[in-house]
Design an enzyme around this catalytic site. Structure first.
Site, PDB file in Angstrom:
ATOM      1  N   ASP A  15       0.847  -1.190   0.000  1.00 43.17           N
ATOM      2  CA  ASP A  15       0.000   0.000   0.000  1.00 43.17           C
ATOM      3  C   ASP A  15       0.880   1.236   0.000  1.00 43.17           C
ATOM      4  OD1 ASP A  15      -1.749   2.084   0.377  1.00 43.17           O
ATOM      5  OD2 ASP A  15      -2.915   1.081   1.942  1.00 43.17           O
ATOM      6  N   HIS A  40       0.143   8.104   3.674  1.00 40.50           N
ATOM      7  CA  HIS A  40       0.863   7.534   4.800  1.00 40.50           C
ATOM      8  C   HIS A  40       2.356   7.857   4.794  1.00 40.50           C
ATOM      9  CE1 HIS A  40      -2.899   5.482   5.312  1.00 40.50           C
ATOM     10  NE2 HIS A  40      -2.788   4.931   4.118  1.00 40.50           N
ATOM     11  N   GLY A  76      -4.798   2.195   8.001  1.00 40.59           N
ATOM     12  CA  GLY A  76      -5.818   1.532   8.814  1.00 40.59           C
ATOM     13  C   GLY A  76      -5.565   0.039   8.915  1.00 40.59           C
ATOM     14  N   ILE A 101      -0.636   9.706   8.232  1.00 44.94           N
ATOM     15  CA  ILE A 101      -1.265   8.829   9.203  1.00 44.94           C
ATOM     16  C   ILE A 101      -0.859   7.383   8.939  1.00 44.94           C
ATOM     17  CG2 ILE A 101      -3.217  10.386   9.498  1.00 44.94           C
ATOM     18  CD1 ILE A 101      -4.887   8.479   7.780  1.00 44.94           C
TER      19      ILE A 101
END
Length: 292
Positions: free
Chosen positions: A196, A201, A219, A216
């Site tokens: 990913d 991110h 998830g 961030i």
């Protein structure tokens, strides 16, 4: 064009997906395995430890069921920085092999109007060379600013309701178990090597477009940390006893945050969970895990 409702219920073309033993090892490191004690979780972080056979973390199922490399189906015309991962579920039909090849077919099962945005749900089924299902994964993406266009839904392939629609309430008692893990400041940079590469991110400027003051954590990285806690607490670290998991991403996590997984047993083979940061903010809500 906003969201393309005509995609709902139409399966995409099957996409081949494969992984090697090294991919499973890298994923385990990306979700914190061995970080606090390198001599623990060696079944998931090494392939040549004497007397320890390599195994695969159950949450790797989500990656195994991702249709990478095939033709991308455009959901619509929107800024990708406004899309966040909202929910994730998977069901294992059999334990994951250390290395494997599958065919993944993905279907958008719903585009739901949530007012300030839209929730897009997708189901992906990974089948082996004999056509037997290995993983059924369901995910939801919330696209900010895409509400107001109505809702469209289709039946899931297994006939089950979406895991996110099941009734859920936090038990009115202290958790039966509480597991605490600390993420690394560079956790997102490590986890992204599992595939990913969303700049949300890693790229501060891209994260700012999404409304965040810094990148961030994925998830699914928080989801993987949580899955490790469930595996070791409920299943005695045995992946064959871990069958299904659902969680709703309710707040962002930042690399370096401490994660606290609260777990309530809810019958013989089912448990509920919430994952929080150290200050009590719930970051994965409405969690359900099925095990044996």
């Amino acid at each position: 064009m906003a969201l393309d409702h005509e995609l709902v219920g139409v399966p995409g073309e099957p996409v081949p997906r494969s992984w090697e033993a090294t991919d499973a090892l890298l994923y385990a490191l990306g979700v914190g395995a061995g970080a606090e004690d390198p001599q623990r979780e060696l079944a998931f972080t090494t392939e040549n430890t004497e007397g320890v056979a390599q195994r695969v973390l159950p949450t790797f199922a989500v990656l195994a069921a991702q249709a990478r490399g095939g033709p991308r189906r455009r959901l619509g015309d929107f800024d990708p920085a406004r899309l966040v991962h909202a929910e994730q579920a998977f069901r294992l039909h059999r334990p994951l092999p250390v290395a494997g090849s599958v065919s993944v077919t993905s279907t958008v099962t719903a585009m739901l109007d949530k007012g300030r945005g839209a929730l897009v749900r997708t189901e992906s089924v990974a089948t082996d060379a004999d056509g037997r299902p290995l993983v059924t994964a369901s995910s939801g993406a919330f696209i900010m600013g895409e509400g107001g266009a109505g809702s469209v839904s289709a039946e899931r392939s297994d006939g089950r309701p979406s895991p996110g629609d099941e009734p859920w309430s936090r038990p009115d008692r202290e958790p039966d178990h509480r597991v605490v893990y600390r993420t690394r400041p560079d956790q997102a940079l490590l986890y992204r090597l599992s595939g990913d590469r969303n700049p949300l991110h890693s790229d501060p400027a891209f994260a700012a477009r999404g409304g965040f003051d810094r990148p961030i954590l994925h998830g699914l990285c928080t989801y993987g940390f949580t899955g490790r806690a469930l595996l070791h607490t409920l299943c005695d670290s045995d992946p064959e006893r871990f069958h299904a998991m659902y969680g709703r991403f309710s707040r962002p996590v930042f690399p370096g945050d401490v994660l606290v997984v609260n777990l309530w047993r809810d019958g013989e083979n089912r448990a509920l969970f919430q994952t929080q940061t150290e200050d009590g903010t719930v970051v994965i809500d409405r969690g359900v895990v099925h095990h044996s």
